[in-house]
Write an enzyme that holds these catalytic residues in place. Sequence first.
Site, PDB file in Angstrom:
ATOM      1  N   HIS A  29      -2.012   5.871   8.588  1.00  0.00           N
ATOM      2  CA  HIS A  29      -1.129   4.796   9.054  1.00  0.00           C
ATOM      3  C   HIS A  29       0.346   5.169   8.837  1.00  0.00           C
ATOM      4  O   HIS A  29       1.157   5.092   9.763  1.00  0.00           O
ATOM      5  CB  HIS A  29      -1.475   3.504   8.313  1.00  0.00           C
ATOM      6  CG  HIS A  29      -0.628   2.335   8.684  1.00  0.00           C
ATOM      7  ND1 HIS A  29      -1.007   1.403   9.620  1.00  0.00           N
ATOM      8  CD2 HIS A  29       0.598   1.936   8.244  1.00  0.00           C
ATOM      9  CE1 HIS A  29      -0.054   0.490   9.739  1.00  0.00           C
ATOM     10  NE2 HIS A  29       0.931   0.790   8.921  1.00  0.00           N
ATOM     11  N   GLU A  30       0.667   5.597   7.629  1.00  0.00           N
ATOM     12  CA  GLU A  30       2.078   5.917   7.356  1.00  0.00           C
ATOM     13  C   GLU A  30       2.522   7.130   8.174  1.00  0.00           C
ATOM     14  O   GLU A  30       3.641   7.173   8.675  1.00  0.00           O
ATOM     15  CB  GLU A  30       2.323   6.166   5.863  1.00  0.00           C
ATOM     16  CG  GLU A  30       1.851   5.054   4.922  1.00  0.00           C
ATOM     17  CD  GLU A  30       2.296   3.657   5.308  1.00  0.00           C
ATOM     18  OE1 GLU A  30       3.354   3.521   5.935  1.00  0.00           O
ATOM     19  OE2 GLU A  30       1.559   2.694   4.991  1.00  0.00           O
TER      20      GLU A  30
ATOM     21  N   GLY B 201       0.813  -1.210   0.000  1.00  0.00           N
ATOM     22  CA  GLY B 201       0.000   0.000   0.000  1.00  0.00           C
ATOM     23  C   GLY B 201       0.847   1.261   0.000  1.00  0.00           C
ATOM     24  O   GLY B 201       0.646   2.169  -0.803  1.00  0.00           O
TER      25      GLY B 201
ATOM     26  N   MET C 148       4.690   3.224   2.079  1.00  0.00           N
ATOM     27  CA  MET C 148       5.881   3.024   2.902  1.00  0.00           C
ATOM     28  C   MET C 148       6.240   4.306   3.642  1.00  0.00           C
ATOM     29  O   MET C 148       6.288   5.389   3.056  1.00  0.00           O
ATOM     30  CB  MET C 148       7.039   2.572   1.995  1.00  0.00           C
ATOM     31  CG  MET C 148       8.345   2.370   2.708  1.00  0.00           C
ATOM     32  SD  MET C 148       8.244   1.020   3.941  1.00  0.00           S
ATOM     33  CE  MET C 148       9.391   1.653   5.157  1.00  0.00           C
TER      34      MET C 148
ATOM     35  N   HIS D 208       3.376   6.149  11.704  1.00  0.00           N
ATOM     36  CA  HIS D 208       4.656   5.452  11.827  1.00  0.00           C
ATOM     37  C   HIS D 208       5.786   6.417  12.203  1.00  0.00           C
ATOM     38  O   HIS D 208       6.816   5.976  12.707  1.00  0.00           O
ATOM     39  CB  HIS D 208       5.035   4.782  10.504  1.00  0.00           C
ATOM     40  CG  HIS D 208       4.589   3.348  10.380  1.00  0.00           C
ATOM     41  ND1 HIS D 208       4.761   2.422  11.388  1.00  0.00           N
ATOM     42  CD2 HIS D 208       4.014   2.669   9.354  1.00  0.00           C
ATOM     43  CE1 HIS D 208       4.301   1.242  10.982  1.00  0.00           C
ATOM     44  NE2 HIS D 208       3.833   1.368   9.754  1.00  0.00           N
TER      45      HIS D 208
END
Length: 874
Positions: A300-301, A264, A266, A304
Amino acid sequence: MTMTAPQPQTKYRKDYQPPQFLIDSIDLDFQLDDTQTRVSAVSRVRRNGEHQQPLVLDGQGLELAEVLLNGQSFTEYQLKPDQLELSSLPDEFELTITTIIDPLNNSALEGLYKSGEAFCTQCEAEGFRRITYFLDRPDILSRYRVRITADKTLYPALLSNGNRIDSGELADGKHWVQWEDPFPKPSYLFALVAGDFDLLEDSFSTRSGRKVALEIYVDKGNRDRAFHAMESLKKSMRWDEERFDLEYDLDIYMIVAVDFFNMGAMENKGLNVFNSKFVLANAKTATDNDYHGIERVIAHEYFHNWTGNRVTCRDWFQLSLKEGLTVFRDQEFSSDVGSRAYNRILNVRLMRSRQFAEDASPMAHPIRPDAVIEMSNFYTVTVYEKGSEVIRMMHTLLGEENFQAGMRLYFERFDGQAVTCDDFVQAMQDASGIDLGQFSRWYSQSGTPVLTVRDSYDEASGVYRLHIAQHTPATQDQSDKQPLHIPFNLELYNSRGEPQPFRINGQSVSHILNVTETEQEFEFEGLSEQPIPSLLREFSAPVKLDYPYSNQQLALLMRHATDLFSRWDAAQMLVAKQLKSNLERYRQEQALELPDEVISAFASVLEDESLDPMLKAEILRLSDESSMAELFDEVDVDGIHRVRCFIKQRLAEVLLPRFTQLMGTLNRDEAYQINHQAIGERSLKAVCLSYIACADKELGQELVERLYKGADNMTDTMMALSVANGEQLECRNVLMADFEKAWSHDPLVMDQWFALQALSPAPEVIDSITSLFEHPVFSLKNPNRVRALIGVFSASNPLHFHRIDGAGYKLLAQVIRELNTLNPQVAARLITPLIQFKRYDSQRAALMRSELEKLQQLESLAKDLYEKVSKALS
Ligand code: B3K
Ligand code: ZN
């Protein structure tokens, strides 16, 4: 004599050793060229501890051009397969390594490769070693400086991590840019992008008042499709400050959308590289689901940056440290900014369909695996989704306040370090004072526990007893299982559907029971009638539940449960019950039946005007055949198909007037809007339409055609097409052809069309798929195309994938053979349905097994496939 390739080696978690050398900084110089990119890496290296071991660097597919030690030519090295071993080294030195690489022919999409005209990188988990020789492991944290030189017209944008500190022009039409990342990072977070993009710019003011430049790079002409991604990014940044007290730490945050990408997206520090599927959207090209997916992946990324980048993993066995936690954070984000119940339903559906299947497969592993051959194979639903459920259980046991205290302690202790899952649990335990000793078994034990719940009620004393037994069946990787600490959320209802207060030993208690033993009994006092229990509310643990609910009890929960998730869950159980009893009848060649109380339970959901349309849609929608398969150890493909069709048909026929009436009330405000109500209404419209077309093909066809022709957005368009396809309406081929003509210029949109082709229930689907390999938009080199056509077919069209003559298996195996050399990572992802052969009847199992055996014979079987095939056949 034939040469056999060396067997791929297994690595074990227990063998972890700290690195022999440390690399404090690395200066990278890239001279970009399609097939001859020159990479010079200057590292400051020092020996870690007292020893005289050589320095063993990882490297793969590299041409070594030069090695210098402190600027002088150096020859004390040995080139081994995938390693460069240097000896006779001082304790501290500067090492210069120059390599030549070939991005254009890198079809594995790991390391530096070309995506269309652009250069980009993907280094997690072990891709950096395809760029230069390095200690390519996550516990080596180094400061990166990167200088990129390339043709100025072809590659006006030259990007890497951190801050742009300098740039310049060269005489030969080239230019260069210098980047510096102030935060030490592991090699897997390195990124480089070069290309000619459209740029969407914005900015974000952090809570402490710093201004962050936000930049989204997309293919030329796509700028108007980047706004939703930008809004999602700003929302994520704000949310992380508010809920987790975490602020962004660089002055710039860049996202680049590329068309060729294995996953998806990075989370490279300051420079996320995204699959364009998770960036590009406007109403004309993207569905409501796409919008939701983009918001989730962008978040989400971004999350991180703290959980993954600032604190990273000591070794890859600890992957869930960053992934489980970050999935938990993105789920909480989606729930806070959208509908909590809806998001919970999506997560639970994924757990029950794909994660439970993984636990029951030859690839079963704990969220923190013990043994790995190819790390790429462990970016799994277990590590991610079950990993997130484990974090969620800690959150349930500790409560938000203690959990956040645990997060603060975790960052206080470990910021800037590479740590383990145990370190995380310890921080949670220390901050809360709650013992997580037994709980931590969730990290080492694979498999799905089954909770068997039985109850009794004593009218005289008003005492209700709940007996809970837990049992985790053996998995292929582990035979002995121990009892786990399971938070078990429950509510008790009386026969009017009112929640009942309850007490244990005279105390009113929380709704979360601590299930810790193999068998346990709980006594609830003060109940004036036999209660109806709502068990495992919110899916408070990733387990299967066995409780003998009656249809009436489930119908009551569907109508009255105080939380919407439990209403949905009751509907799931009600349908599962009908599925099981009818499969029995099917096998005994008896007539299938759907009791009236089941139909009326659905009718009352349909009629409940107070129910949120989005939830109503989820409750009314029957789960698909592959999810239903997960209710059984042995899968009866034809029986499930037959019974599911019957249940849908019965509901559709009896409730047709209600579906039609409801459909007429939805989305009456003509213009397309993206808000909770409008999205929910569209989703409900799709469900109604699908039932209507099932009961009355003519009416269905009329509604579908009208919807397709009048659609001003992709959600409506896809809704019409998908009903035409699923219900095999006469207009199906005409509409599909029309769509193809309209969208052949846009591969991302065409993926939706490929996926529909793959889902077709028509008997000739396998032939159609085979001929689509020649479609001008299709390419085996693009993972999105492969997933849309082959991935969807083999995972979501069980009726035809499991065709009794084995044609579906042959088709998949053929594609896997080709991808074995082109892109092993994608090949290994696709193989999942084949390795589950033991759960099918002997005829199918034999056919699947024989395809696996043929794959095993391949001369150059990639280790990604080797790992899965050999586990399946062992
Ligand atoms: N961390 C990446 C996954 C990379 C997978 C490499 N095989 C995306 C994510 O989980 O955010
Ligand atoms: Zn992630």
